[in-house]
Write a protein that holds these residues in place. Structure first.
Motif, PDB file in Angstrom:
ATOM      1  N   LYS A 195      72.005 -28.636  27.586  1.00 55.86           N
ATOM      2  CA  LYS A 195      71.881 -29.045  28.987  1.00 55.86           C
ATOM      3  C   LYS A 195      72.251 -27.882  29.895  1.00 55.86           C
ATOM      4  CE  LYS A 195      72.940 -33.895  27.996  1.00 55.86           C
ATOM      5  NZ  LYS A 195      73.847 -35.048  28.291  1.00 55.86           N
ATOM      6  N   ASP A 196      71.250 -27.104  30.287  1.00 60.57           N
ATOM      7  CA  ASP A 196      71.457 -25.982  31.214  1.00 60.57           C
ATOM      8  C   ASP A 196      72.543 -25.028  30.731  1.00 60.57           C
ATOM      9  OD1 ASP A 196      69.539 -27.043  32.953  1.00 60.57           O
ATOM     10  OD2 ASP A 196      71.046 -28.408  33.797  1.00 60.57           O
ATOM     11  N   GLU A 197      72.607 -24.807  29.429  1.00 57.54           N
ATOM     12  CA  GLU A 197      73.579 -23.883  28.854  1.00 57.54           C
ATOM     13  C   GLU A 197      72.849 -22.716  28.202  1.00 57.54           C
ATOM     14  OE1 GLU A 197      76.935 -27.131  27.455  1.00 57.54           O
ATOM     15  OE2 GLU A 197      74.974 -27.034  26.480  1.00 57.54           O
ATOM     16  N   GLY A 235      86.256 -23.983  23.420  1.00 58.54           N
ATOM     17  CA  GLY A 235      85.663 -25.167  24.002  1.00 58.54           C
ATOM     18  C   GLY A 235      84.157 -25.079  24.147  1.00 58.54           C
ATOM     19  N   PHE A 236      83.564 -23.950  23.785  1.00 58.08           N
ATOM     20  CA  PHE A 236      82.111 -23.819  23.823  1.00 58.08           C
ATOM     21  C   PHE A 236      81.497 -24.670  22.703  1.00 58.08           C
ATOM     22  CE2 PHE A 236      83.231 -19.319  25.359  1.00 58.08           C
ATOM     23  CZ  PHE A 236      83.303 -19.736  26.684  1.00 58.08           C
ATOM     24  N   ALA A 260      77.275 -22.130  26.082  1.00 52.37           N
ATOM     25  CA  ALA A 260      78.233 -22.144  27.183  1.00 52.37           C
ATOM     26  C   ALA A 260      77.485 -22.169  28.507  1.00 52.37           C
ATOM     27  CB  ALA A 260      79.120 -20.901  27.108  1.00 52.37           C
ATOM     28  N   PRO A 261      78.111 -22.691  29.545  1.00 55.00           N
ATOM     29  CA  PRO A 261      77.477 -22.635  30.866  1.00 55.00           C
ATOM     30  C   PRO A 261      77.098 -21.195  31.221  1.00 55.00           C
ATOM     31  CG  PRO A 261      79.374 -24.092  30.917  1.00 55.00           C
ATOM     32  CD  PRO A 261      79.387 -23.423  29.577  1.00 55.00           C
ATOM     33  N   VAL A 266      81.814 -15.417  28.462  1.00 53.56           N
ATOM     34  CA  VAL A 266      81.972 -15.611  27.018  1.00 53.56           C
ATOM     35  C   VAL A 266      82.598 -14.385  26.371  1.00 53.56           C
ATOM     36  CG1 VAL A 266      80.764 -16.065  24.866  1.00 53.56           C
ATOM     37  CG2 VAL A 266      80.054 -17.230  26.955  1.00 53.56           C
ATOM     38  N   ALA A 267      82.077 -13.218  26.703  1.00 53.00           N
ATOM     39  CA  ALA A 267      82.609 -11.982  26.110  1.00 53.00           C
ATOM     40  C   ALA A 267      84.071 -11.793  26.469  1.00 53.00           C
ATOM     41  CB  ALA A 267      81.783 -10.789  26.564  1.00 53.00           C
TER      42      ALA A 267
END
Length: 473
Positions: A195-197, A235-236, A260-261, A266-267
Motif C-alpha cells: 500500500k503505497d510503500e 517495523g518495516f 517501507a513508506p 531506511v538506510a
C-alpha cells in the motif's frame, strides 16, 4: 605450479587442481587411484568412489597389527561474494604468505581434508619409512551426509587400529566426536499487496563465519539471525530473507527485502541499528557491513501472520551452543547451527545442523524442532543422521600416540573430544573393537574463504605421524 618446499603441500596443490565438491569426487578419486597403481600399490575403489590403498609392512613389522589412516576427499566450497571462482570447473590456486598457505582466488581451499589425503600419499610414496601394514581409506561425501563412510564395505577393511587425519591442531589429539543430523523446516507463507510503500533490499555482510561445530562457540555471529533481528526492530514489512550457503557453515551474509513508506530513512535506520550489532560482535565485527538499496522485482510483503511466523521460526530455531559436556571442561555437549534460510513465493525454508557428543543430546534438539514445527504448522524433515564416536576408557593406540608426542616434544599432548562430526563414528559403528584417534596439522577458518594451513605444522605433523607408525610395532 608453485612449489612450497614441503612435499605434503606440493601434493595438496596437485589435488587442488581437480574440483572436488561433495558428491562430485569421482575425478579426484580416479586421479589418486591411477597415482597409486603407478606405484604398484594394491587399490580398491567402490561404486561411490571411496578408495582403499594398501601398502605392505616393512621389514620387522610383518607381525604387527595393520593400521588404517583415513581422510576424506571432498570439501566445503565457500567463496567471497566478489569471487568469480567456479567450484565445478576451476582449480583452486594457492598462495603462500610467511608460514601460511591460503587461497589466491578468494575461496576455501579444502585443507579439510585434502591435507590428510596428501599426508597419506606422501607416506605411500616414501619407501624409506618403517611401519606396519597400512590401509589408506579415502572417503567421499563427508561434508554432506557421511554416506561414503557409511556405505564402504567393512569386509574390505582389515585394520582394527585407525588414525583419522581430519583434525587441525598439531598439539592435540581427538579421542571422541559428536553425532548429529540435518534439519529442514518448511514454513507456509501468505502475502498481501503493498500500500503505497517502496521495496528496499537490505544486506548484512562481513561476518567471519566458520565451522558450524568447532567455531559455534566463538561469538562470530549468525548473519541470518542478526538481519532478522534488525528488520523486526525496524517495523518495516518483511517480504523475504535469504542467507547462508551450507548448513555446516556459520552464515556470513544475508539479504532481505522490506517494504517501507516512501519517505522513510531506511538506510539511516540500518546504519544506526547495525552499529549496535557491530558493538555486540566486538572484535569479530571489524568487517561488519550494512548496505541498503531500492529493490527490483521483489516479492510482495508477507501478511502479518506469516511475518510473525517467519520471525518465530528464525528466533526460536535452536542456534549456537546449547549445553556443555560434563566430562570435559569447556567442551560443548550439543549445539545447533541455523545455516540456510531461503524465501520462496509461498514458503520459507530453514536448514540447520544439530550436533551432540551423545545421541541423546542431539535427539533433544530434534525434539525442540518438532515442537517448534508443530507450533508453526511447518513441515519438518531430519536427514543425514550420523553416529557419535564416544570416548573409550582404554586405548593402546591413544597411549602410544601420547607417549610418542611426549618423547618428541618434551610436553604433553592435549586430549580432547571434538564438537564436530567425524567419519570415525561410522567406522566405530561397523567395528566395535576399533581403536581410534584423530590428529592433524594446524589449519584455521575451515569452511570459510579465509581457510589456511601452516607449512611448518604440516611438516611437524608428518614427522609425528611416521614416528607414531614406527612405534606401533
Amino acid at each position: 605450479m608453485k612449489q612450497f618446499g614441503n612435499r605434503t603441500l606440493d601434493i595438496f596443490q596437485e589435488i587442488n587442481m581437480i574440483p572436488r565438491n561433495s558428491e562430485k569426487e569421482k575425478a579426484v578419486s580416479d586421479y589418486i587411484k591411477a597415482w597409486a597403481e603407478n606405484l604398484s600399490l594394491e587399490v580398491y575403489q567402490d561404486d561411490m568412489s571411496n578408495l582403499i590403498i594398501r601398502k605392505p609392512a616393512t621389514a620387522g613389522y610383518e607381525n604387527s597389527p595393520s593400521v588404517m589412516l583415513q581422510a576424506h576427499m571432498d570439501m566445503v566450497c565457500e567463496k567471497m561474494p566478489d569471487s568469480t571462482h567456479n567450484f565445478n570447473t576451476d582449480p583452486i590456486i594457492l598462495k603462500c604468505e610467511g608460514d601460511w598457505v591460503d587461497s589466491a582466488v578468494g575461496t576455501s581451499i579444502g585443507a579439510d581434508n585434502a591435507i590428510g589425503v596428501a599426508t597419506c600419499m606422501r607416506i605411500l610414496e616414501n619407501n624409506e619409512l618403517e611401519h606396519p601394514a597400512l590401509e589408506m581409506v579415502f572417503t567421499v561425501r563427508e561434508e554432506t551426509d557421511f554416506m561414503g563412510a557409511a556405505m564402504i564395505d567393512g569386509n574390505q577393511i582389515r585394520s582394527r587400529m585407525m588414525i583419522n587425519l581430519d583434525f587441525e591442531d598439531d598439539t592435540s589429539m581427538i579421542a571422541g566426536s559428536c553425532g548429529g543430523c540435518g534439519i529442514k523446516k518448511t514454513l507456509p507463507l501468505k502475502r498481501v499487496a503493498s500500500k503505497d510503500e517502496k521495496a528496499y533490499e537490505v544486506k548484512l555482510s562481513g561476518l567471519i563465519g566458520g565451522h558450524s561445530g568447532e567455531d559455534i562457540h566463538r561469538g562470530r555471529g549468525n548473519a541470518i539471525v542478526m538481519l532478522a533481528r534488525l528488520i523486526k526492530k525496524s517495523g518495516f514489512k518483511l517480504a523475504s530473507i535469504d542467507g547462508g550457503s551450507n548448513r555446516l557453515a556459520i552464515s556470513r551474509d544475508a539479504v532481505a527485502v522490506v517494504y517501507a513508506p516512501a519517505d522513510s530513512d531506511v538506510a539511516g535506520f540500518f546504519d544506526v541499528a547495525g552499529a549496535d550489532m557491530r558493538r555486540e560482535l566486538g572484535r569479530n565485527g571489524a568487517e561488519f557491513k550494512m548496505e541498503t538499496k531500492v529493490a527490483e522485482n521483489a516479492y510482495m510483503p508477507l501478511d502479518d501472520a506469516s511475518a510473525k511466523a517467519a520471525y518465530t521460526a528464525i528466533f526460536l530455531s535452536p542456534n549456537g551452543p546449547l549445553e556443555l559436556c560434563a566430562d570435559f571442561d569447556g567442551v560443548i555437549e550439543n549445539s545447533c547451527n541455523l545455516g540456510i534460510v531461503e524465501t520462496k513465493e509461498n514458503e520459507l525454508v530453514l536448514v540447520s545442523e544439530a550436533r551432540g557428543q551423545h545421541t541423546s543430546a542431539y535427539e533433544f534438539t530434534k525434539e525442540k524442532e518438532i515442537h517448534l514445527a508443530d507450533m508453526l504448522g511447518a513441515e519438518l524433515e531430519f536427514f543425514t543422521e550420523y553416529s557419535p564416536w564416544e570416548y573409550a576408557e582404554e586405548s593402546r593406540l591413544r597411549e602410544t600416540a601420547l607417549e610418542t608426542y611426549r618423547q618428541m616434544n618434551g610436553s604433553e599432548m592435549n586430549e580432547l573430544v571434538l564438537h564436530a562430526g567425524l567419519e570415525v563414528g561410522e567406522f566405530v559403528a561397523k567395528f566395535d573393537d576399533l581403536d581410534v584417534i584423530a590428529i592433524g596439522p594446524l589449519c584455521e577458518n575451515l569452511h570459510a574463504p579465509t581457510e589456511r594451513v601452516s607449512i611448518s605444522s604440516c611438516e611437524k605433523h608428518y614427522e609425528y605421524l611416521i614416528t607414531l607408525l614406527a612405534n606401533l610395532k
